[in-house]
Structures are given as structure tokens and as C-alpha cells.
Design a protein around this motif. Structure first.
Motif, PDB file in Angstrom:
ATOM      1  N   HIS A 153       0.868  -1.179   0.000  1.00  0.00           N
ATOM      2  CA  HIS A 153       0.000   0.000   0.000  1.00  0.00           C
ATOM      3  C   HIS A 153       0.906   1.230   0.000  1.00  0.00           C
ATOM      4  O   HIS A 153       1.879   1.269   0.752  1.00  0.00           O
ATOM      5  CB  HIS A 153      -0.870   0.051   1.262  1.00  0.00           C
ATOM      6  N   ARG A 154       0.582   2.198  -0.848  1.00  0.00           N
ATOM      7  CA  ARG A 154       1.318   3.467  -0.848  1.00  0.00           C
ATOM      8  C   ARG A 154       0.328   4.571  -0.489  1.00  0.00           C
ATOM      9  O   ARG A 154      -0.684   4.737  -1.169  1.00  0.00           O
ATOM     10  CB  ARG A 154       1.906   3.764  -2.221  1.00  0.00           C
ATOM     11  N   VAL A 155       0.650   5.298   0.560  1.00  0.00           N
ATOM     12  CA  VAL A 155      -0.229   6.375   1.012  1.00  0.00           C
ATOM     13  C   VAL A 155       0.401   7.705   0.620  1.00  0.00           C
ATOM     14  O   VAL A 155       1.604   7.908   0.812  1.00  0.00           O
ATOM     15  CB  VAL A 155      -0.394   6.307   2.548  1.00  0.00           C
ATOM     16  N   ARG A 172       4.768  10.795   2.564  1.00  0.00           N
ATOM     17  CA  ARG A 172       5.081  11.651   3.714  1.00  0.00           C
ATOM     18  C   ARG A 172       6.538  12.075   3.744  1.00  0.00           C
ATOM     19  O   ARG A 172       6.893  13.030   4.429  1.00  0.00           O
ATOM     20  CB  ARG A 172       4.699  10.948   5.013  1.00  0.00           C
ATOM     21  N   ARG A 188     -12.327   3.180  -4.465  1.00  0.00           N
ATOM     22  CA  ARG A 188     -13.101   3.090  -3.213  1.00  0.00           C
ATOM     23  C   ARG A 188     -13.024   4.428  -2.490  1.00  0.00           C
ATOM     24  O   ARG A 188     -12.061   5.161  -2.698  1.00  0.00           O
ATOM     25  CB  ARG A 188     -12.528   1.987  -2.315  1.00  0.00           C
ATOM     26  N   PRO A 202      -6.031  12.996  -0.782  1.00  0.00           N
ATOM     27  CA  PRO A 202      -5.284  11.982  -0.039  1.00  0.00           C
ATOM     28  C   PRO A 202      -5.757  10.590  -0.448  1.00  0.00           C
ATOM     29  O   PRO A 202      -6.958  10.326  -0.439  1.00  0.00           O
ATOM     30  CB  PRO A 202      -5.652  12.279   1.420  1.00  0.00           C
ATOM     31  N   THR A 204      -4.825   6.101  -0.846  1.00  0.00           N
ATOM     32  CA  THR A 204      -3.991   4.907  -0.665  1.00  0.00           C
ATOM     33  C   THR A 204      -4.040   4.141  -1.976  1.00  0.00           C
ATOM     34  O   THR A 204      -5.123   3.861  -2.489  1.00  0.00           O
ATOM     35  CB  THR A 204      -4.541   4.008   0.468  1.00  0.00           C
ATOM     36  N   VAL A 221      -7.864   4.134  -3.054  1.00  0.00           N
ATOM     37  CA  VAL A 221      -8.823   4.468  -2.001  1.00  0.00           C
ATOM     38  C   VAL A 221      -8.714   5.966  -1.727  1.00  0.00           C
ATOM     39  O   VAL A 221      -7.639   6.466  -1.383  1.00  0.00           O
ATOM     40  CB  VAL A 221      -8.523   3.689  -0.698  1.00  0.00           C
ATOM     41  N   HIS A 223      -9.455   9.131   0.491  1.00  0.00           N
ATOM     42  CA  HIS A 223      -9.762   9.431   1.896  1.00  0.00           C
ATOM     43  C   HIS A 223     -10.434  10.799   2.015  1.00  0.00           C
ATOM     44  O   HIS A 223     -10.214  11.685   1.180  1.00  0.00           O
ATOM     45  CB  HIS A 223      -8.473   9.408   2.722  1.00  0.00           C
ATOM     46  N   GLU A 225     -10.107  12.922   4.661  1.00  0.00           N
ATOM     47  CA  GLU A 225      -9.265  13.944   5.296  1.00  0.00           C
ATOM     48  C   GLU A 225      -7.805  13.779   4.915  1.00  0.00           C
ATOM     49  O   GLU A 225      -7.345  12.657   4.662  1.00  0.00           O
ATOM     50  CB  GLU A 225      -9.383  13.829   6.817  1.00  0.00           C
ATOM     51  N   PRO A 227      -3.965  13.411   5.705  1.00  0.00           N
ATOM     52  CA  PRO A 227      -3.235  12.883   6.857  1.00  0.00           C
ATOM     53  C   PRO A 227      -2.534  14.015   7.609  1.00  0.00           C
ATOM     54  O   PRO A 227      -2.299  15.092   7.041  1.00  0.00           O
ATOM     55  CB  PRO A 227      -2.213  11.937   6.224  1.00  0.00           C
ATOM     56  N   ASP A 228      -2.199  13.745   8.873  1.00  0.00           N
ATOM     57  CA  ASP A 228      -1.565  14.794   9.700  1.00  0.00           C
ATOM     58  C   ASP A 228      -0.337  15.373   9.012  1.00  0.00           C
ATOM     59  O   ASP A 228      -0.110  16.579   9.030  1.00  0.00           O
ATOM     60  CB  ASP A 228      -1.164  14.209  11.058  1.00  0.00           C
ATOM     61  N   TRP A 229       0.457  14.525   8.401  1.00  0.00           N
ATOM     62  CA  TRP A 229       1.719  14.990   7.819  1.00  0.00           C
ATOM     63  C   TRP A 229       1.524  15.868   6.582  1.00  0.00           C
ATOM     64  O   TRP A 229       2.462  16.536   6.144  1.00  0.00           O
ATOM     65  CB  TRP A 229       2.637  13.805   7.487  1.00  0.00           C
TER      66      TRP A 229
ATOM     67  N   GLU B 106      -1.490   7.502   8.175  1.00  0.00           N
ATOM     68  CA  GLU B 106      -0.237   8.022   8.734  1.00  0.00           C
ATOM     69  C   GLU B 106       0.987   7.231   8.271  1.00  0.00           C
ATOM     70  O   GLU B 106       2.109   7.477   8.698  1.00  0.00           O
ATOM     71  CB  GLU B 106      -0.309   8.034  10.268  1.00  0.00           C
ATOM     72  N   GLN B 109       1.856   0.367   8.334  1.00  0.00           N
ATOM     73  CA  GLN B 109       1.519  -0.742   7.439  1.00  0.00           C
ATOM     74  C   GLN B 109       1.969  -2.059   8.051  1.00  0.00           C
ATOM     75  O   GLN B 109       3.073  -2.153   8.585  1.00  0.00           O
ATOM     76  CB  GLN B 109       2.184  -0.539   6.078  1.00  0.00           C
TER      77      GLN B 109
END
Lengths: 232, 120
Positions: A153-155, A172, A188, A202, A204, A221, A223, A225, A227-229, B106, B109
Motif C-alpha cells: 500500500h502506498r499512502v 510523507r 473506493r 489523499p 492509498t 482508495v 480518503h 481527510e 493525513p496529519d503529515w 499516517e 503498514q
């Protein structure tokens, strides 16, 4: 009468000899075979390779496997299918492909397998009277168990996106990652379409973990919101 | 006597005033209760690693941190509000890999790779 008695004795002796011949070296299948039920000719095995013997180069090898059952001498030949996840070409391979992949020093043997873990669908699992080995078997399908994940998974936040072509996200750590997007890419949550993916979203990205398998986005996917970073 | 009463009343008034001022001028520091972020986790309860399966499908069941994204062999699984997920995986005859990955926004994983053999 004497002739009849002699014939009877001969028949008895022949029966004993022929009936016992098969059990001199083998006890037969185990009472509680590891999978497939008591009457199934197929069995599942998991084990670590302790040694490999070359019977005929590129045609037949015998692998010593350390399994929960005990030592198993597993014959592999051209009749079996071989699976090496993460290696091209995808899907089951023949023995020649398997040898090409495994035999890194190209010396014809498969000593590179020593220490590797295998999952095997086997036939002819026979318990031996005088171990070692405890069992012999023949591989039908063999898989070299991968040591690293096949997917990842890459966020990140979308940096560029073109529907049915590609997506680039920045993670990040500020590193950009690009993936191919096609008609099979799943969006999704339910109801999300390519139109909803915009620069700054944002996301994934579910992808295959190995660049050898291609940087394909299997799913994106979206999101709600940041992410905090990624907060401004 | 009257003077003494007057002095006491004055003293009490002063004390009350001081207490009132003290309460108003020093706002109570509200310390929020410590909110411990749950550690990111992934547990796959079924199937078990290195198991023998005799059907051509297997239900992959597990639990992760609520809100996580979960995939099984690259396909997204539905995760409920408590982090539970269930997904059916179709098996091929022989060895199969079941790879479960969970992640959050965040960057946490976790993955579990299970190998099972389907023996028809």
C-alpha cells in the motif's frame, strides 16, 4: 496327490514372495496423511530444503525436505508445475523455467534451493520402513515460498492523475511514486470514480510490491481527510 | 463590642473578596485525559499459515485498527467500524498465497503472508 501337494506348496510360496516384495522397502502411505483424506492420492507438504540431488540435469532432481512428517525425499521432474511468485513469466512454470530461475550460478544443480521453504502438492507419498528418509513423494505442484510481500500500500497526496493512464502521489517523505491506472483499477469507497481523484486528494494506492511485476495500481482508495503529515 | 463585630465582618469580607479574585484570576488548567493512540495492528485468524484446505475457497478473517485499509491478494476488503474484515479467496489446486496488508493514512503498514495447499 503328491503332485497336488507340491503345486499347493509352490503356489503358497509364490504368493508369499509376490505379496511381500512391495513391502520390503516401503510401508505404504501414512495412516494419517497430511491432507486430502485417507484415500486421496494427493497430499500437501510444507518443508525446508536440506539438500538437492541431481538425477538427470534439467530432467529430474530429488529434494530432501525437512517437514513436520519427517524427512521427505521429493522427486521433481517435467510432469510437475512450478510456481515462483514475483518472477516472470507469471503463473505456473515448467521445470526448465524453474531451473533457469533457481540455478543462479548456472552449474546445472539446484543447490540454491537449500534453506528455502517449499509448499508442495505431492502424490505417491510412501512411508519408508528403513528411514531415512521417512517418506518419499513426487511433486505435482511446487511453490517456492516468497520471503517478501507481493503487494504493498502506498499512502500519499495526488500530484498528478490521468484516468486510465497513471497516477503520481507524493508520500510523507516527499518521495513521488507513479503507477499505471487502467480499466481494472478499483476505486473506493463505493461510488468513487476517476472524476473524484484530483490533485491534492489523499489516497492509498494498492499496488504490486515488486517493480518486476509492474507498477500497476490495483486499487485507489480516496480518503476524506488529509493525513496529519500533509496538513498545511 | 460593636467595633469587634464590625472588624470581624470586615475581615470575613476581605477574605471572601481575596478568594473570589483568586478563583477568577487564575483559570483552572484543564488537563485533557491522556489519549493513547492504539498501536497499529493486524491479526489474521483464518486461515492458518501452512494449512491444508480441501475446498476451492477459503474465508480470510481478521481484525485490524479501525479505519485501516485492508487488501487480500491486492483486492480491497470491507472493514467494519471495529476493524473486522472478512473476504473469500478462491484457491487453485496446490500451493496458494494469501497476502493480507493493512495500512492507515499516517503510513503505518502491516502485512501477513500465509501459504496454504488446496488438496482436492
Amino acid at each position: 496327490m503328491k503332485i497336488l501337494r507340491t503345486m499347493g506348496i509352490l503356489a503358497l510360496v509364490a504368493g508369499l514372495v509376490l505379496g511381500g516384495a512391495g513391502s520390503v522397502f516401503a510401508k505404504g502411505p501414512p495412516d494419517d496423511p497430511p491432507g486430502g483424506g485417507p484415500h486421496s492420492p494427493k497430499h500437501g507438504l510444507f518443508g525446508t530444503v536440506t539438500s538437492v540431488e541431481t538425477i538427470t540435469e534439467d530432467e529430474e532432481y530429488v529434494i530432501d525436505l525437512d517437514t513436520k512428517l519427517g524427512d521427505v525425499k521429493l522427486t521433481i521432474n517435467g510432469d510437475a508445475n512450478y510456481m515462483v511468485p514475483k518472477e516472470e513469466p507469471h503463473g505456473p512454470k515448467d521445470l526448465a523455467n524453474f531451473v533457469d530461475i533457481v540455478d543462479e550460478d548456472e552449474d546445472g544443480d539446484l543447490e540454491e534451493l537449500e534453506g528455502r521453504r517449499l509448499a508442495v502438492l505431492a502424490s505417491d507419498l510412501v512411508e519408508q520402513v528403513t528411514p531415512p528418509p521417512d517418506f518419499t513423494a513426487t511433486a505435482i505442484r511446487l511453490m517456492l515460498i516468497p520471503s517478501v510481500p507481493l503487494h504493498a500500500h502506498r499512502v500519499g497526496v495526488v500530484e498528478a492523475f490521468t484516468a486510465d493512464t497513471s497516477i503520481t502521489i507524493i508520500d510523507r517523505h516527499g518521495v513521488s511514486h507513479s503507477f499505471d491506472v487502467n480499466g481494472d483499477t478499483d476505486y473506493r469507497p463505493e461510488g468513487t470514480t476517476a472524476v473524484d481523484i484530483v490533485v491534492g486528494s489523499p489516497v492509498t494506492v494498492v499496488t504490486k510490491g515488486d517493480p518486476k511485476l509492474g507498477p500497476e495500481a490495483k486499487a485507489i482508495v480516496l480518503h476524506e481527510e488529509l493525513p496529519d503529515w500533509a496538513q498545511p | 463590642m460593636r467595633r469587634a463585630v464590625r472588624d470581624v465582618v470586615a475581615l470575613v469580607t476581605v477574605i471572601l473578596l481575596v478568594l473570589t479574585v483568586a478563583c477568577v484570576s487564575t483559570p483552572k488548567e484543564v488537563t485533557p485525559p491522556p489519549t493513547l493512540k492504539p498501536e497499529f495492528s493486524l491479526t489474521v485468524t483464518e486461515p492458518t499459515d501452512e494449512g491444508i484446505i480441501t475446498t476451492d475457497k477459503v474465508e480470510v478473517i481478521g481484525i485490524t485498527t479501525p479505519g485501516a485499509v485492508v487488501s487480500v491478494n491486492g483486492e480491497l476488503a470491507e472493514v467494519d467500524g471495529e476493524g473486522n474484515f472478512t473476504m473469500m479467496a478462491v484457491l487453485e489446486e496446490g500451493p496458494n498465497i494469501i497476502e493480507v496488508i493493512a495500512s492507515d493514512l499516517e503510513g503505518n503498514q502491516e502485512s501477513r503472508t500465509l501459504v496454504i495447499v488446496y488438496v482436492p
